[in-house]
Design a protein around this motif. Structure first.
Motif, mmCIF file in Angstrom:
data_model
loop_
_atom_site.group_PDB
_atom_site.id
_atom_site.type_symbol
_atom_site.label_atom_id
_atom_site.label_comp_id
_atom_site.label_asym_id
_atom_site.label_seq_id
_atom_site.Cartn_x
_atom_site.Cartn_y
_atom_site.Cartn_z
ATOM 1 N N LEU A 66 0.835 -1.207 0.000
ATOM 2 C CA LEU A 66 0.000 0.000 0.000
ATOM 3 C C LEU A 66 0.868 1.255 0.000
ATOM 4 O O LEU A 66 0.617 2.200 -0.741
ATOM 5 N N LEU A 70 0.988 4.200 -2.694
ATOM 6 C CA LEU A 70 0.659 5.577 -2.331
ATOM 7 C C LEU A 70 1.772 6.535 -2.729
ATOM 8 O O LEU A 70 1.537 7.594 -3.291
ATOM 9 N N SER A 72 4.282 6.125 -4.893
ATOM 10 C CA SER A 72 4.550 6.260 -6.328
ATOM 11 C C SER A 72 3.284 6.689 -7.061
ATOM 12 O O SER A 72 3.310 6.957 -8.252
ATOM 13 N N GLY A 73 2.164 6.754 -6.331
ATOM 14 C CA GLY A 73 0.907 7.203 -6.939
ATOM 15 C C GLY A 73 0.294 6.199 -7.880
ATOM 16 O O GLY A 73 -0.548 6.526 -8.688
ATOM 17 N N THR A 74 0.709 4.934 -7.775
ATOM 18 C CA THR A 74 0.202 3.947 -8.730
ATOM 19 C C THR A 74 -0.858 3.040 -8.108
ATOM 20 O O THR A 74 -1.174 2.000 -8.660
ATOM 21 N N ILE A 75 -1.414 3.464 -6.970
ATOM 22 C CA ILE A 75 -2.298 2.557 -6.232
ATOM 23 C C ILE A 75 -3.547 2.183 -7.026
ATOM 24 O O ILE A 75 -4.086 1.100 -6.879
ATOM 25 N N PHE A 76 -4.004 3.077 -7.908
ATOM 26 C CA PHE A 76 -5.204 2.763 -8.681
ATOM 27 C C PHE A 76 -4.892 2.260 -10.086
ATOM 28 O O PHE A 76 -5.773 2.088 -10.902
ATOM 29 N N SER A 77 -3.617 2.066 -10.395
ATOM 30 C CA SER A 77 -3.292 1.559 -11.724
ATOM 31 C C SER A 77 -2.942 0.093 -11.583
ATOM 32 O O SER A 77 -2.756 -0.404 -10.483
ATOM 33 N N TYR A 78 -2.832 -0.620 -12.705
ATOM 34 C CA TYR A 78 -2.569 -2.022 -12.488
ATOM 35 C C TYR A 78 -1.115 -2.365 -12.243
ATOM 36 O O TYR A 78 -0.763 -3.514 -12.135
ATOM 37 N N ILE A 79 -0.278 -1.332 -12.071
ATOM 38 C CA ILE A 79 1.072 -1.564 -11.570
ATOM 39 C C ILE A 79 0.964 -2.225 -10.183
ATOM 40 O O ILE A 79 1.754 -3.083 -9.822
#
Lengths: 175, 206, 125
Positions: A66, A70, A72-79
Motif C-alpha cells: 500500500l 501511495l 509512487s501514486g500507482t495505487i489505482f493503476s494495475y502496476i
C-alpha cells in the motif's frame, strides 16, 4: 506504561517505513528496461523473518504494498497488481523456506526463493494482461536480473544480521 | 465533502472512459488529458521513460502478427494491427498511472485501523528521510544504517502524527470536476457509433 | 561473513535452471502457425490461434476470411465461381485457399514440421 502489542505494531510500521524508504531509492536508480526491478524494498521483509509473528509479517507486507502504491501514486493503476502479486508470492515463499529449514538456510537462499516466486508470478500477470506471448521474450532477462539482485540483497542481509547492533537487540527482545 | 474525494470521483470517471474507449486516437487524447490533469495537480511528468515504455510494449506485441505487413525484418513481419494493439495497451497503462497520480495527489485519508497504521508508516518514513540526511558518515553502510535506526525511538505520541489539513469543497471546484467528467464523456460519445454517424471522418481513424 | 548453506546452493541451482529453461521458451513463440494473405501487392499476417474476421478488397469486390478455433476459411466472396468458399476449412501449415478472380491468396505458414506433428498425434492417441 506502554503496552507490549503497541510497541510491536510500531516496529511493524518502522519496518514498513524502511521498505518505503528503500523503494524511493530504487525509484531514483535509472534502469535500462522498464519493469526491471532490484527489489530493494524486499530487504525489510527478508530481515523480518524470525522477528515477527505471522500476523505481523503479513501486516508488514500489506503496508509495504500500500505504501509503495501511495508514494509512487500507482495505487489505482494495475502496476499495483504486479507489485501485489510479486510481493505476496515472494513473502509466502520466503516464509515457507524459513519455517521449513530454519537455520539450515541463510538469507541468500531466502532472498533467491523470494525473487524466483516474485518473478514467476509477475511474468504470469504480464502474460495475462500486458505482453501476451511476448512475455516469453522478456522472461530470461527478468529472471536473470532477479537472480543477480537477489543474491546481492541476500549477502547484504546476512552481513547486516551479523554486524548490526540494532538488529541483534531486536532479536534478543523478542518474546 | 472533502476535496480529495472529489478528485477520486472525477479520476474514476476518466478511468472508466479510458477503459471503454476502443479507438487509438481516443485513447491518445484521453491519455494526454489525464497527463495534463496530473501535471496541473503538481505531479511531475518525464517524457523519456514514457516513450521507452510505449515503444517497448508496442514492439513486444508484434510477436502476435495481426493485419497489414508494414515491413519485415528478416522473416519477422511487423504488422500494423499488432502495433496498434500494442500502442493501445501502452496508452492504457500510461493513462492509468497518471490517473492514479491525479487521484492520489491530494492524499486522501484512509479511515479506520489500517488508515492509522499507514499514517504511522508515513510518520516513520518522514523521520527516516530527515535523519538519513543528518548522518554524515555513510560508509560503512551497515554502521550508518545502525546509527539511523538506533536514533529512531519506536515510541511515538499520538499528536505527532500530523493530521493533514482537510480542504473542503467549494462550488467552483465541483463545477471544474464536472467539466472534466463531461469532457471525458463527450470524447467517448464522439468516438462512439452514434458520433461516427454525425462526424464521418472519425470512422476513418484507427 | 556468514557461510552459505547447502540449501542456499540448492535454491540457487533451482533458480538458475528455471532461468536457463526460460530461454527455450523463445522457440515456442515462433512455432505458432501464421496465416499469410496476399491481395494485390499487399500482404497481411494473422496468428492462427487468434480468432478474427477480416475482409480484403480485390478487383471484383470483397473476400471475407474467418479464423476460428485454429482453422481458416473464406466466409464469403464477391466472386462468381465461389471456389474459395467451397474449399472449406484449412488448418495445417502448407494448406492454402485461393480466390483467383478476386486475386486473394491465403496460406498457413508454420515453422513446425508437418510430419513430426502427425507423429506426435499418433503417439498421443
Amino acid at each position: 506504561m506502554i503496552s507490549h502489542t503497541k510497541v510491536r505494531i510500531e516496529l511493524v510500521a518502522l519496518f514498513s517505513a524502511c521498505a518505503l524508504f528503500l523503494s524511493t531509492i530504487e525509484y531514483m536508480i535509472p534502469k535500462p528496461v522498464p519493469f526491471m526491478r532490484l527489489g530493494l524494498a524486499n530487504l525489510p521483509i527478508i530481515l523480518a523473518l524470525g522477528i515477527f509473528t505471522y500476523r505481523e509479517y503479513f501486516l508488514l507486507l500489506l503496508l509495504k504494498v500500500l505504501g509503495q502504491g501511495l508514494i509512487s501514486g500507482t495505487i489505482f493503476s494495475y502496476i499495483i497488481l504486479f507489485s501485489l502479486a510479486g510481493s505476496l508470492s515472494s513473502a509466502i515463499f520466503m516464509l515457507l523456506i524459513f519455517t521449513l529449514f530454519k537455520d539450515k538456510v541463510s538469507r541468500v537462499g531466502i532472498s533467491l526463493g523470494g525473487a524466483l516466486a516474485s518473478a514467476i508470478s509477475q511474468l504470469f500477470i504480464s502474460r495475462l494482461i500486458l505482453f501476451k506471448e511476448a512475455t516469453y521474450v522478456i522472461a530470461p532477462l527478468f529472471l536473470f536480473s532477479g537472480l543477480i539482485s537477489s543474491i546481492i540483497l541476500g549477502i547484504f542481509a546476512n552481513e547486516f544480521i551479523v554486524k548490526s547492533k540494532w538488529y541483534s537487540t531486536l532479536k534478543e527482545s523478542k518474546v | 465533502m472533502k476535496y480529495s474525494s472529489l478528485r477520486l470521483i472525477s479520476g474514476a470517471f476518466i478511468i472508466l472512459a479510458i477503459i471503454l474507449s476502443e479507438s487509438l486516437v481516443l485513447r491518445f487524447l484521453m491519455t494526454f488529458y489525464i497527463i495534463v490533469l496530473a501535471l496541473n495537480s503538481g505531479r511531475k511528468f518525464r517524457l523519456l521513460p514514457n516513450i521507452i515504455l510505449f515503444i517497448s510494449i508496442s514492439l513486444a506485441n508484434t510477436i502476435t502478427p495481426y493485419g497489414l505487413v508494414l515491413f519485415s525484418i528478416g522473416s519477422y513481419p511487423i504488422t500494423l494491427g499488432a502495433l496498434i494493439n500494442g500502442a493501445n495497451k501502452a496508452l492504457l497503462l500510461i493513462s492509468f498511472i497518471y490517473a492514479s497520480h491525479y487521484m492520489m495527489s491530494s492524499r486522501p485519508q484512509i479511515p479506520g485501523k489500517l488508515g492509522h497504521l499507514i499514517s504511522m508508516q508515513f510518520y516513520y518514513f518522514d523521520r527516516l528521510t530527515t535523519k538519513w540526511r543528518q548522518i554524515e558518515k555513510k560508509t560503512p553502510i551497515i554502521g550508518a544504517i545502525d546509527q539511523l535506526l538506533l536514533g529512531i525511538e519506536t515510541e511515538i505520541d499520538e499528536d505527532s502524527i500530523k493530521q493533514t489539513e482537510i480542504k473542503y469543497v467549494k462550488t467552483k471546484d465541483v463545477l471544474i470536476h464536472i467539466l472534466h467528467i463531461s469532457i471525458a464523456l463527450l470524447l467517448l460519445f464522439i468516438f462512439s457509433d452514434m458520433g461516427k454517424n454525425i462526424l464521418p471522418f472519425i470512422a476513418q481513424l484507427p | 561473513m556468514k557461510k552459505l548453506t547447502p540449501i542456499d546452493i540448492i535454491i540457487f541451482i533451482l533458480f538458475l535452471t528455471i532461468g536457463i529453461m526460460s530461454f527455450t521458451l523463445y522457440s515456442t513463440v515462433s512455432e505458432n502457425p501464421e496465416v499469410h494473405v496476399t491481395a494485390g501487392d499487399k500482404e497481411w499476417v494473422y496468428d492462427l490461434s487468434v480468432d478474427t474476421t477480416v475482409s480484403f478488397e480485390g478487383p471484383i469486390g470483397f473476400t471475407t476470411m474467418e479464423i476460428s478455433n485454429n482453422r481458416v476459411h473464406v466466409h464469403d466472396s464477391d466472386c462468381k465461381n465461389q471456389i474459395c468458399v467451397l474449399t472449406g476449412w484449412i488448418e495445417k501449415p502448407g494448406e492454402w485457399i485461393a480466390c483467383l478472380p478476386n486475386n486473394v491468396f491465403i496460406v498457413i505458414e508454420g515453422h513446425t514440421d508437418i510430419a513430426t506433428e502427425e507423429e506426435a498425434d499418433d503417439i498421443s492417441y
